[in-house]
Enzyme design. Structure first.
Site, short mmCIF file in Angstrom:
data_model
loop_
_atom_site.label_atom_id
_atom_site.label_comp_id
_atom_site.label_asym_id
_atom_site.label_seq_id
_atom_site.Cartn_x
_atom_site.Cartn_y
_atom_site.Cartn_z
N GLU A 106 0.77 -1.13 0.09
CA GLU A 106 0.28 0.01 -0.50
C GLU A 106 1.03 1.46 -0.32
O GLU A 106 0.55 2.54 -0.50
CB GLU A 106 -1.19 0.19 0.78
CG GLU A 106 -2.02 -0.99 0.89
CD GLU A 106 -2.83 -0.96 2.61
OE1 GLU A 106 -2.51 -1.52 3.66
OE2 GLU A 106 -4.28 -1.33 1.94
N GLU A 126 -3.85 -9.27 4.05
CA GLU A 126 -4.94 -9.02 5.10
C GLU A 126 -6.32 -9.99 5.13
O GLU A 126 -6.62 -10.12 6.15
CB GLU A 126 -5.88 -7.59 5.25
CG GLU A 126 -4.23 -6.59 5.17
CD GLU A 126 -3.54 -5.95 3.41
OE1 GLU A 126 -3.49 -7.71 2.92
OE2 GLU A 126 -2.68 -5.56 3.58
#
Ligand code: NAD
Length: 702
Positions: A106, A126
């Protein structure tokens, strides 16, 4: 010491992440990143920035050690760092090598440009913790690699090789050469072209027939997700990237992330993640304890377990001397191993060469002399102390000094076994689960005399085998089977109260157990428990070991292998069919004992069976048999089909609230016919409940 180094090369600031081993984005590194960005932006001599990590990792993402601590959210949080990067007045280039995952990816997606090398590993994992990428990953990745590819990556959490993205807008430069040079070259080009800031947020994102695309994705993902809310939430977040302006999409992602963070499923998965890391820490054994080299294995007994154990070792490339008493038992064992591999061959999981390579690692023998040079032996002979004695005395006389002697016993006293040898420090339990080549759990049984180097060696070996190892002290059944006995007796209580086997199984399967206890019984064979009860009855004549299963066995119903047990089975089928004959046997058994059946609800069945595990688990911690509650959870999750989304029995109790669990146990203990000694809440449970604590938070002490 700073977690970030700052150098200037030809007017380009090189910010090197320096937080080994994987540059996890802990608080210090986040702060250093923001400071580095400010410094570079305020220095007029600097025209661009390069963010780079080590050869091993750009960044592995969030720092798991910060999970659940205030540091995880301490400012600057990751979203803050990402905003600073994206808003930098000077172009920022990410140099992506090694691991680039989760928050690390990210971060890279927020940079204006990216340089990559082959061999980097890219993922947004995740979802495996019941979450979704919460720092813009679901909004930015689709803008770079396309909606469909991004959705697949986010929903699966799969790790992708960087080569896969060569030529996509994910990488502005990609090559085999030196990563830093390539990133600097990219930065120079950007400067030469006028330092245009290319923000991923400004890129267009679309997918043909978006409505239909997401509709079908929703259905597909929901069907595969089972009880987990995260995969469907990932779809919603990616849909927001397409359907909403960037900032609204980010807000939606955050909202979904926060909801997942509060979900019990994610809490359970995060608990398991931590539990697996905690399990390798052993009281009295330092992390850097010396270990013994293990290159060659001996396995004694080529039956059900010996065969599977042998496969575990040869799958990991370790040669095995496989010893039996009789040639025909050896031949049968080898034939079973070959047949198992042929199954894998048919499924395409293995090729012919792989099969032959593995089988060639086995040296079958009837002669103990061949064990003279092995480093570790696993004994998997009949479950009888006399047979174990004979085997361990022989091993003691033939094994070289320093070899490790492991027993796969399920119930027998390891200390007694160790004392058959003159080297109890070298004796340990390696309790595999059936089928041993498949099941991930290994209970490592620590005897009174087991050496710390022996324990450390076996824990390391377990990792080589791809197993999850949990240390257990010595007691009847160790952690798992000791609890299983209580669970089985609670299920039996429910039959006595008025339930039938299929009702008990359905209730526990509804809770999420992979298989109900009576189906498991039929699969394993009811004669095993029968034989054990007969042995126990002879040993403890004043105790009652009777079980309605004895009457099934007497009627020739030994489980699937005889076509009938708690259920009946059509020839060739494993589909359990409730059988009126079993109902009649159970009713007769109740009548003999003067029991009047009543209605039993699914809730009562689940409460009794699961809380039986919890209460015994608490005693196992108190007795020092398990080092921590999370070890017990791992045993149940990996060896007994406990549902992962509930995090294990002890974590489940924590979630339910120990006060409530205690009250339920007291209620059961007060019922007529209950075994009060067992159902009375374990002192540890009561104490934690009184203190408002949890099993997970308990680290020992009074
Ligand atoms: P099994 O009966 O399938 O196999 C035992 C094998 O040991 C037989 O092939 C037998 O010929 C051989 N054997 C007997 N005495 C021997 C000796 N003196 N020397 C060499 N070989 C000898 O039994 P199993 O189910 O594989 O169980 C083996 C051990 O593993 C037991 O201690 C059992 O409690 C334990 N265990 C079993 C399971 C399970 O699910 N079956 C699970 C965990 C642990």
């Amino acid at each position: 010491m700073s977690k970030l180094s700052f150098d200037i090369v030809d007017g380009i600031a090189v910010l090197r992440l320096d937080n080994p081993p994987v540059n996890s984005l802990g608080h210090e590194l986040r702060r250093a990143l923001v400071e580095g960005l400010e410094r570079a932006n305020s220095d007029p001599g600097i025209q661009a920035l390069v963010l780079i990590g080590s050869a091993a990792a750009f960044s592995g993402g969030a720092d798991i050690r910060e999970f659940g601590t205030p540091k995880a959210a301490a400012e600057p949080d990751l979203r803050h760092v990402i905003r600073e990067i994206e808003n930098s007045a000077k172009p920022v280039v990410a140099a992506i090598g090694g691991v680039c995952m989760g928050g690390g990816l990210e971060l890279a997606l927020a940079c204006h440009y990216r340089a990559g090398v082959p061999g980097a590993r890219i993922a947004l994992p995740e979802v495996k913790l019941g979450l979704l990428p919460g720092a813009g990953g679901t909004q930015r990745l689709p803008r770079l690699i396309g909606v469909e590819a991004a959705l697949d990556m986010i929903v699966s959490g799969a790790t992708m090789a960087s080569e896969k993205f060569r030529g996509t807008p994910l990488f502005d430069a990609f090559g085999d050469g030196d990563l830093l040079q390539s990133a600097l070259g990219l930065a120079r080009r950007v400067i030469a072209e006028g330092s245009v800031l290319r923000r991923v947020r400004d890129l267009r994102v679309d997918v043909p027939n978006a409505r239909a695309f997401f509709q079908s994705a929703r259905e597909r993902v929901k069907a595969a997700a089972g009880p987990y809310p995260a995969p469907p939430a990932c779809v919603e977040a990616v849909a927001a990237a397409v359907e909403m302006p960037f900032d609204a999409g980010l807000a939606r992602e955050r909202e979904l992330f926060d909801a997942l963070m509060r979900s019990p499923e994610s809490a359970a998965l995060r608990h398991v993640f931590q539990a697996e890391r905690a399990a390798s820490r052993i009281q009295g054994v330092p992390n850097d304890a010396p270990t013994r080299p293990i290159h060659k294995i001996g396995v004694i007994g080529a039956g059900t377990m010996g065969g599977g154990i042998t496969m575990s070792f040869i799958n990991a490339g370790l040669p095995v001397v496989l010893l039996e008493t009789r040639q025909e038992a050896l031949d049968r064992g080898l034939a079973n191993i070959r047949r198992n591999y042929q199954g894998a061959l048919r499924k395409g999981a293995l090729d012919e060469a792989g099969l032959e390579r593995r089988l060639a690692l086995i040296t079958p023998t009837l002669d103990y002399a061949l064990l003279g040079n092995v480093d570790l032996v696993v004994e998997a002979v009949f479950e009888s102390m006399d047979v174990k004695r004979q085997v361990f005395e022989t091993l003691d006389s033939v094994l070289r000094q320093g070899a490790i002697l492991a027993s796969n016993t399920s119930y027998l006293n390891l200390d007694e076994i160790a004392n058959f040898t003159h080297r109890p420090q070298d004796v340990v339990g390696m309790h595999f689960f059936s089928p041993a080549n498949v099941m991930r759990l290994l209970e490592v049984v620590r005897g009174a005399g087991t050496g710390t180097d022996v324990l450390a060696t076996v824990m390391r070996l377990a990792k080589t085998l791809g197993k999850i190892a949990v240390v257990s002290g010595v007691c009847d059944g160790f952690i798992g089977n000791r609890m299983l006995a209580r669970y089985g007796s609670a299920a039996h209580d429910m039959l006595m109260a008025g339930a039938l086997p299929h009702q008990v199984d359905a209730a526990l399967e509804g809770f999420g157990m992979a298989m109900g206890p009576f189906r498991v019984g039929d699969l394993a064979g009811l004669d095993i428990g029968w034989a054990r009860r007969k042995r126990m009855a002879a040993e403890f004549p004043d105790r009652d070991f009777s079980n309605v299963a004895d009457d099934l066995c007497k009627a020739g119903r030994l489980g699937q292998k005889t076509g009938a047990g708690w259920y009946r089975y059509e020839p060739g089928s494993r589909q359990p069919i409730p059988d009126p004959e079993v109902t009649a046997i159970i009713e007769a058994y109740r009548r003999q004992r003067g029991i009047t059946p009543r209605n039993v609800s699914a809730e009562e069945i689940v409460e009794r069976c699961i809380y039986a595990l919890v209460n015994e688990g608490a005693r196992i911690i108190e007795d020092g048999i398990a080092q921590r509650a999370s070890d017990i959870d791992l045993v149940y999750l990996n060896g007994y089909g406990f549902p992962a989304h509930r995090g294990g029995p002890m974590f489940f109790a924590d979630q339910a609230g120990l006060r409530d669990v205690e009250r339920a146990l007291e209620r059961i203990a007060a019922q007529p016919g209950s075994d009060k000694a067992f159902w009375t809440p374990a002192p540890l449970l009561s104490r934690l409940a009184r203190q408002g604590q949890t099993f997970s938070g308990f680290t020992g002490g009074r």
